[in-house]
Design a protein around this motif. Sequence first.
Motif, PDB file in Angstrom:
ATOM      1  N   LEU A  38       0.814  -1.221   0.000  1.00  0.00           N
ATOM      2  CA  LEU A  38       0.000   0.000   0.000  1.00  0.00           C
ATOM      3  C   LEU A  38       0.846   1.269   0.000  1.00  0.00           C
ATOM      4  O   LEU A  38       0.328   2.361  -0.194  1.00  0.00           O
ATOM      5  N   ASP A  39       2.145   1.131   0.206  1.00  0.00           N
ATOM      6  CA  ASP A  39       3.018   2.301   0.104  1.00  0.00           C
ATOM      7  C   ASP A  39       3.579   2.448  -1.293  1.00  0.00           C
ATOM      8  O   ASP A  39       4.253   3.415  -1.609  1.00  0.00           O
ATOM      9  N   GLY A  40       3.343   1.443  -2.116  1.00  0.00           N
ATOM     10  CA  GLY A  40       3.910   1.482  -3.467  1.00  0.00           C
ATOM     11  C   GLY A  40       2.848   1.838  -4.487  1.00  0.00           C
ATOM     12  O   GLY A  40       1.906   2.574  -4.203  1.00  0.00           O
ATOM     13  N   LEU A  90      -0.334   1.506  -6.691  1.00  0.00           N
ATOM     14  CA  LEU A  90      -1.624   0.888  -6.397  1.00  0.00           C
ATOM     15  C   LEU A  90      -2.276   0.422  -7.692  1.00  0.00           C
ATOM     16  O   LEU A  90      -2.857   1.204  -8.426  1.00  0.00           O
ATOM     17  N   THR A 107     -10.181   1.642  -8.445  1.00  0.00           N
ATOM     18  CA  THR A 107     -10.756   1.903  -7.127  1.00  0.00           C
ATOM     19  C   THR A 107      -9.819   2.726  -6.257  1.00  0.00           C
ATOM     20  O   THR A 107     -10.217   3.737  -5.676  1.00  0.00           O
ATOM     21  N   LEU A 108      -8.567   2.320  -6.167  1.00  0.00           N
ATOM     22  CA  LEU A 108      -7.673   2.953  -5.200  1.00  0.00           C
ATOM     23  C   LEU A 108      -7.121   4.287  -5.701  1.00  0.00           C
ATOM     24  O   LEU A 108      -6.823   5.172  -4.914  1.00  0.00           O
ATOM     25  N   GLU A 109      -6.963   4.418  -7.004  1.00  0.00           N
ATOM     26  CA  GLU A 109      -6.397   5.666  -7.526  1.00  0.00           C
ATOM     27  C   GLU A 109      -7.463   6.599  -8.081  1.00  0.00           C
ATOM     28  O   GLU A 109      -7.451   7.787  -7.822  1.00  0.00           O
ATOM     29  N   ALA A 132      -6.761  -1.904   0.220  1.00  0.00           N
ATOM     30  CA  ALA A 132      -6.529  -1.212   1.497  1.00  0.00           C
ATOM     31  C   ALA A 132      -7.564  -1.659   2.525  1.00  0.00           C
ATOM     32  O   ALA A 132      -7.222  -2.025   3.655  1.00  0.00           O
TER      33      ALA A 132
END
Lengths: 647, 261
Positions: free
Chosen positions: A220-222, A224, A345-347, A448
Amino acid sequence: MLPEWLLPALVITALGLFAIGALRRILLWRAGRPEPVSLIAGLMAMPRRYLVDLHHVVARDKVMSNTHVATAGGFVLSMLLIIPVHVFGLDSRWLTIPLLAATVIMFTGAVFVYRRRRNPPARLSKGPWMRLPKSLLTFSVSFFLLTLLASDLLPENFGHWVLTGVLLIGVTLGLAELLFGMGWGGPMKHAFAGALHLAFHRRPERFGGGRSTGLKPVDLDGMLGVAKPSDFKWNQLLGFDACVQCGRCEAVCPAFAAGQPLNPKKLIQDMVVGLAGGSDAHYAGSPYPGRDVGQAQGNPHQPIVDGLVSAETLWSCTTCRACVEECPMMIEHVDAIVDMRRHLTLERGETPNKGAEVLDNLIATDNPGGYEPNSRMNWAADLALPLMADKQEAEVLFWVSDGCFDMRSQRILRAFVKILKAANVDFAVLGNEECDSGDVARRLGDDATFQTLARHNIATLSKYRFTRIVTTDPHAFHVLKNEYGDFGGHYDVMHHSTFINELVEQGRINLDRFKGGTVTYHDPCYLGRYNGEYESPRALLAALGIQVSEMERSGYRSRCCGGGGGAPITDIPGEHRIADMRVDDARKVEAETIAVACQQCTAMLEGVVEPRPEIRDLAELVADGLVVDATPASTATAGPSLAEEVH
Amino acid sequence: MWPDSDLKVASLVSNGQHPKSGRSRRASQDARAVELALKMTGRAARVIHVGTGHRDSGLGQYLGMGLPEITLLNADENADAVPVLVDHLKGTDLDIVLTGIHAEQGEASGMVPYLLAEHLGWPLVSHIADIQKVEGGKAEVLQALPRGQRRLLRVPLPFIATVDNAAAEARQYAFGAARRGKLVDEVIDAPVDQARLEWESHPAKPRPKRLHVAKAKSAADRFKAATAKPQGQGGSVLRDGTDLEKATAIMDLLISEGVVR
C-alpha cells in the motif's frame, strides 16, 4: 542445380531474424515491473511443465491434444535436425531418416490442424491463424522433399532444379512463418512466449498438481494497481504474449455468454496490443459483446482504461476463474483484471454502481450492507450460541460471515447450527467481533480495506484457541485459507460441506434418505475451482441417498452463478442474466432441486423467476435429513421402523 | 462553464461520525459541499478544517476525493471555531464559502455559517442544492425546499451557503488520492470557547417516540393516513369541469411550483 549455400543461408537468416525478433520481444516484456524469478530452475522445469501440466489441460480435447503433439513435436524435432543436416551439411542416414520422420509427423499433425480450420468454431481467431495450417504443411512437405532429394536415399540426379527451386520457395515460406513469425509476433509467437511463460510463471505452485488461487497482496506504500501496461509485472506481460487465441476462455466465460462486454481472449489480446503498441485492428476473433473491434489503441505507457479497454469490461468479470482453469497456456486472467480494478478503485475512485457504497459501508461498519456492527448475532438470538469471548477455546470456530445479515442465508446458518448441535461438536462463534472477510473489498480492487479487515480478523482470531475454522461461505473460506497467510494468518479452514461429510463418515450424525425428486449439484467457483473441493459435497449428497444428475457444466467446468467478484454490486448490464443461464443448465437435466454450497449462489439462483428448481443449501438438505436418536427409547421399540421421522 | 478558474470557492469541513458504528468519517453534507466546490473550481477548490485533524480521521476521506490539500487551522477541542474562521476568511479573497448544515458530532448546532455570515457581513443562503452559474458578480443558486421543490436565487458575491442533502452526492474517495493529499498546518491563535467549558454533556438517551395512531376503520383510511401530506395546505378539489380545465389547473400548479418552466 541451385547453389549449395542457398539452403543453409536461408535457415541461418531465418534463425537470425528469429533471434532479433525474440530479443525485441523480451525487451517489450522487460518494460513491466520487476518480479524475481529463478532463471535456471524455471528453465529446467519448463519441459516438464510443458509436457505434463500444459498437456493435462490440452488433453481435455483429445483430438486437438494429439494434433498438437504431432505438429509441435514434429516441428521441434525437425528444427533440431535441420540445423546439422542442412546448415552444417552432415550427410548421415542417422540424421536424415529421423528428419524425414519428423517432417512426416509434423505433416500429419498439420493435416488435422488444417481440417479443424476448414470449419473453425466461433471461439477460434481467424486472420493470420487461418494461414497457419498452410504454413505448417508447406514447411513439412518442403523440408521432407528437400531432405529426400539432398540425401543419398534416392538415385543420383533424381531431382530437377525446377523442383528444388519450388521447394526452396516453400522452405522460405515455412521458415518465414515458423521462425521469423515466432520472433516477430506471428501466430507462432505462442510457442516461444509460451515456453518462457511456463518457465517464469508467476504462480509456479500451479505446476505438478498444485493450486495457487489467492490474490497477491499489494504494497500500500507502493504503486496501487495497474494503470498502464508497463505497470504489470514483466512475467505477466510475458503471460499475455503466450496466448494462442484458442478461445477456450471465451467459450466458458459466463460474462461473455451473458452478453456483457467481456471476452477474456480479447482482453488478453488487448493487453498484447498494449505491451507491443498499436491498435486492435488486426484482431480476428470474437469482440467484446456489443463493442466494435478496431477502437482499442495503446502502448506500454498509456493508460489502459478508456484507451485499450473500457472499465465495464473489467467490472463484468465474476472472478469465477473458469478462463484460468481452461487456458492451456495457464494465463492468469483474473489476476490481471483485479490488478486493473485496483487502479480504478484505489487511484481513480471509480468503482461503478453500488461499489462505492459497499466499500464505504465496509470501511465504516465492517459489513457490506452498512448494518449496525453490534447486530451480527441477531440472527441467532434464540440459539444460545457459545461465544469465543466466553469460551476462549473450542474445537471448531464457526465463521458465520455476512450471511448473518441476510434472511435467506440465515436459514442456511441455522441449519448448520442444527447439524453442529446434533453432532455434539464443540464449537463457538466470534459474534460481534467478527468482521467481513474482505473478499468483496479485495475483488472490487480495494486492497486497502481488505488488508484492514484481514488484519483486524487475524488479530481477533489470534486471541483464541481452536483447531479449525468452519464456514458455510466459500468466499470467506477461500480468503481465510489462501489469502490471510500473506498477513500472518495461517489456519486450518474447512468448508461446511467437507466438515459435514467428515461428521457423516465418522458416524457422528445419521442421515435419512432424501425424499425429494431429481437433484443436481451446482459447484461454487470459490469451493471448486479455487479450492479443488468437488468430492465432499457429492459424497454428502450420496449419503443422503441422492444420485446427483450432473449438469453438462459441473466440477471444474461449473458455470458461475454470477455472484462472485462483486459482480452483483457493479452490475454491468448484458443481454441475459448469468443466474438464468445456470438455472437453464439445471432445467436441462430436469432437476427439481439444485443443491448448492454457497449463500451467494443461493441468492443468485433463487433470484431467478419461478417456476424453477428449488434451491437448497447442503446444510439445509442435511439438517432436514438428520435422524435424531429416538429420545425416549420406549417409543421406538424393536422393528424395522427404528428411526421415525422427527420434525 | 465549470470549472471556472477565476472563481475562488472554499468549503469548510468537519469530522463526521457514522450513525451506526460511530466511526470517524467525512461528514455527508460537508462532503457534498466539497463535491460542489470541486465541480465549480476543479482542483483549485480550497478546503478548510478547524481542529486537531489527522489523516486517519474523516479528513483523509476528504483528501481522497482528489483534493491536493486541506488547510488545517490547528485548534484544540475546547477552541471556538467561529473566531478562528473569521480571522482566516478575512485574510482571503474568497467568493463563495460552502458549509454543511450542521456537524455530525460535537455541538452540531448548525450555527457556524450564520455566525460567520454575521461577522463577515456576507449574505447567507441556506440549504442549497446547486450553484448553476456565476456571472457579473452574481451567482444563480438553486435552493432546496421541502418535497423536492427548488427555488432559484440570485446572490451577489461573496456569500456563504449551507449545502443540503439534496445536492449532488459526494464522489467516491480513493485511497491513493488520500495518501497523496496534504494537510497544510497553519498555526493560529485559537480562543477557548468559554461558554462551552461550563456545559455538562451526557450521551443522548433515545427518547420514546410518540406512535402515530391512525384512527381509521378501513384499509383505505389507513393508507390515506400513511400517505397524506404532513401538513394541511391550500388547494382545491376539482370535481366538475372539462378535462381541459382540469389539465389547465394541474399545469398552473406545476408552473407555480416551479416543476415546469
